[in-house]
Design a protein around this motif. Structure first.
Motif, PDB file in Angstrom:
ATOM      1  N   MET A 136      15.100 -17.234   0.856  1.00 32.85           N
ATOM      2  CA  MET A 136      13.900 -16.905   0.114  1.00 32.85           C
ATOM      3  C   MET A 136      13.931 -15.436  -0.285  1.00 32.85           C
ATOM      4  SD  MET A 136      10.987 -16.752   3.118  1.00 32.85           S
ATOM      5  CE  MET A 136       9.727 -16.347   1.905  1.00 32.85           C
ATOM      6  N   VAL A 137      13.161 -15.090  -1.340  1.00 32.41           N
ATOM      7  CA  VAL A 137      13.115 -13.718  -1.820  1.00 32.41           C
ATOM      8  C   VAL A 137      12.331 -12.870  -0.831  1.00 32.41           C
ATOM      9  CG1 VAL A 137      12.392 -12.216  -3.697  1.00 32.41           C
ATOM     10  CG2 VAL A 137      13.233 -14.520  -4.199  1.00 32.41           C
ATOM     11  N   GLY A 138      12.926 -11.777  -0.394  1.00 36.28           N
ATOM     12  CA  GLY A 138      12.292 -10.922   0.592  1.00 36.28           C
ATOM     13  C   GLY A 138      11.325  -9.947  -0.041  1.00 36.28           C
ATOM     14  N   PRO A 139      10.573  -9.234   0.784  1.00 35.66           N
ATOM     15  CA  PRO A 139       9.615  -8.251   0.275  1.00 35.66           C
ATOM     16  C   PRO A 139      10.328  -7.023  -0.263  1.00 35.66           C
ATOM     17  CG  PRO A 139       9.701  -8.172   2.666  1.00 35.66           C
ATOM     18  CD  PRO A 139      10.557  -9.332   2.250  1.00 35.66           C
ATOM     19  N   THR A 140       9.621  -6.267  -1.104  1.00 33.74           N
ATOM     20  CA  THR A 140      10.119  -4.997  -1.606  1.00 33.74           C
ATOM     21  C   THR A 140       9.126  -3.914  -1.216  1.00 33.74           C
ATOM     22  OG1 THR A 140       9.029  -5.364  -3.744  1.00 33.74           O
ATOM     23  CG2 THR A 140      11.331  -6.047  -3.541  1.00 33.74           C
ATOM     24  N   ALA A 141       9.637  -2.742  -0.887  1.00 31.43           N
ATOM     25  CA  ALA A 141       8.778  -1.654  -0.433  1.00 31.43           C
ATOM     26  C   ALA A 141       9.341  -0.327  -0.903  1.00 31.43           C
ATOM     27  CB  ALA A 141       8.654  -1.671   1.096  1.00 31.43           C
ATOM     28  N   SER A 142       8.465   0.660  -0.983  1.00 30.79           N
ATOM     29  CA  SER A 142       8.888   2.018  -1.330  1.00 30.79           C
ATOM     30  C   SER A 142       7.991   3.008  -0.619  1.00 30.79           C
ATOM     31  CB  SER A 142       8.828   2.237  -2.849  1.00 30.79           C
ATOM     32  OG  SER A 142       7.488   2.128  -3.317  1.00 30.79           O
ATOM     33  N   LEU A 143       8.524   4.212  -0.422  1.00 29.98           N
ATOM     34  CA  LEU A 143       7.787   5.268   0.243  1.00 29.98           C
ATOM     35  C   LEU A 143       7.365   6.338  -0.755  1.00 29.98           C
ATOM     36  CD1 LEU A 143       9.781   5.886   3.563  1.00 29.98           C
ATOM     37  CD2 LEU A 143       7.810   4.411   3.178  1.00 29.98           C
ATOM     38  N   SER A 144       6.238   6.968  -0.445  1.00 28.03           N
ATOM     39  CA  SER A 144       5.734   8.148  -1.169  1.00 28.03           C
ATOM     40  C   SER A 144       5.491   7.911  -2.661  1.00 28.03           C
ATOM     41  CB  SER A 144       6.707   9.321  -0.987  1.00 28.03           C
ATOM     42  OG  SER A 144       6.919   9.579   0.388  1.00 28.03           O
ATOM     43  N   PRO A 145       4.826   6.803  -3.056  1.00 29.34           N
ATOM     44  CA  PRO A 145       4.484   6.649  -4.476  1.00 29.34           C
ATOM     45  C   PRO A 145       3.318   7.529  -4.907  1.00 29.34           C
ATOM     46  CG  PRO A 145       3.608   4.819  -3.226  1.00 29.34           C
ATOM     47  CD  PRO A 145       4.423   5.632  -2.260  1.00 29.34           C
ATOM     48  N   LEU A 146       2.525   8.042  -3.953  1.00 30.29           N
ATOM     49  CA  LEU A 146       1.374   8.893  -4.250  1.00 30.29           C
ATOM     50  C   LEU A 146       1.724  10.344  -3.927  1.00 30.29           C
ATOM     51  CD1 LEU A 146      -1.439   6.671  -2.668  1.00 30.29           C
ATOM     52  CD2 LEU A 146      -0.638   6.674  -5.039  1.00 30.29           C
ATOM     53  N   VAL A 147       1.241  11.248  -4.763  1.00 30.89           N
ATOM     54  CA  VAL A 147       1.613  12.660  -4.588  1.00 30.89           C
ATOM     55  C   VAL A 147       0.521  13.472  -3.892  1.00 30.89           C
ATOM     56  CG1 VAL A 147       3.141  12.621  -6.575  1.00 30.89           C
ATOM     57  CG2 VAL A 147       0.735  13.216  -6.903  1.00 30.89           C
TER      58      VAL A 147
END
Length: 248
Positions: free
Chosen positions: A1-12
Motif C-alpha cells: 500500500m502507498v505509505g504516508p508522506t511527511a516533511s519538516l519545517s514547512p512554516l517559517v
C-alpha cells in the motif's frame, strides 16, 4: 500500500513545524510547535520543575468541539511522557503544539476521531523534532479496524470505520514499548492480541510473541512507520547540512 508522506519545517514563523499526509485515510495535517514559551494567564497551572504541554487541534471547516478536546487530551498524554521538560530553559514554561486539519476527510461532529489520531500524533512528533524539543524517545502509531468477520484493515477510511465492529489505535515507542492503546467497539482479548501483533508489524516490522521473542514479519504493509519517521528527519538534516557536505 502507498505509505504516508511527511516533511519538516514547512512554516517559517514557528519554532518547529511539520506536515503529514496519509493517502489511505485521506488525512492531511499541518502542525507547529513553539517552545519554550511563556504561557500568559496560566501561571497558576505552570509546573515549577517541568514544562507545561498545551495541544490544540483545529478542524478544517468547523469550530472545535468535544471531539477535538478529547483527542487533544490523548496527544497531550502521549507527548507529555516523551518531552524532557526538566531540561534547562523548559521549567515553568510551555510547549505549545497546534495541529490543523488542512485537507482530506474531516471528522463530523459525533464521529470517531480515532481514524485521524495516528496522523495527528505523527505530525506532533515531527513538529517537536523540528523545534529541537528534547525527547526521551520517538514513537509510531497506526489505526486498525476489525469487521464482523474478524478481518483487520489498516488505516480504514471513514466509511470502513463506521461499518467496523471495533476500532483500535496503538502507538509503540522506539524502544518497543506499547505507549498508547485506544479502542472502541466490541471485541475480545484474542481479537485485540491479533490487532496488537499487526500494529507492531506496521510500526516496527516486528512482532513480539507470547514468550517475549521478537520476530521479523514479512507482509504487504510496506516500510514500517518507524522507518518513515526516521527517513523524514534524515532528509531534513541532509538538506540543512548539504552546503557543508558539498564543501567537503
Amino acid at each position: 500500500m502507498v505509505g504516508p508522506t511527511a516533511s519538516l519545517s514547512p512554516l517559517v514563523r514557528a519554532d518547529g513545524s511539520a506536515s503529514y499526509q496519509c493517502p489511505s485515510t485521506g488525512s492531511n495535517i499541518l502542525g507547529s510547535v513553539n517552545a519554550p514559551v511563556e504561557l500568559p494567564g496560566r501561571r497558576d497551572a505552570l509546573k515549577p520543575e517541568d514544562a507545561t504541554v498545551e495541544v490544540f487541534v483545529k478542524p478544517g471547516t468547523a469550530p472545535a468541539s468535544v471531539g477535538e478536546r478529547y483527542v487533544e487530551g490523548i496527544i497531550r498524554g502521549v507527548v507529555g511522557r516523551l518531552i524532557l521538560g526538566r531540561e534547562r530553559g523548559y521549567q515553568r514554561r510551555g510547549v505549545v503544539i497546534t495541529l490543523a486539519i488542512v485537507g482530506g476527510e474531516n471528522v463530523s461532529r459525533g464521529d470517531s476521531y480515532l481514524t485521524l489520531l495516528p496522523a495527528l500524533l505523527h505530525t506532533a512528533l515531527l513538529a517537536l523534532l523540528s523545534a529541537s524539543v528534547p525527547l526521551s524517545m520517538t514513537f509510531s502509531a497506526t489505526v486498525l479496524s476489525v469487521d464482523a468477520a474478524g478481518k483487520i484493515t489498516r488505516e480504514p477510511s471513514a466509511e470502513d470505520a463506521a461499518a467496523a465492529k471495533s476500532l483500535h489505535v496503538l502507538a509503540f515507542s522506539s524502544k518497543g514499548h506499547l505507549l498508547l492503546n485506544e479502542s472502541q467497539g466490541a471485541f475480545d482479548f484474542d481479537t485485540w492480541e491479533r490487532v496488537r501483533e499487526r500494529a507492531s508489524a506496521i510500526c516496527h516490522g516486528t512482532s513480539v510473541g507470547e514468550d517475549g521473542d521478537v520476530a521479523m514479519v514479512e507482509s504487504a504493509d510496506g516500510q514500517p512507520l518507524e522507518g518513515t519517521i526516521r527517513e523524514t528527519v534524515e532528509d531534513q538534516v541532509h538538506r540543512d547540512y548539504s552546503w557543508k557536505i558539498d564543501a567537503a
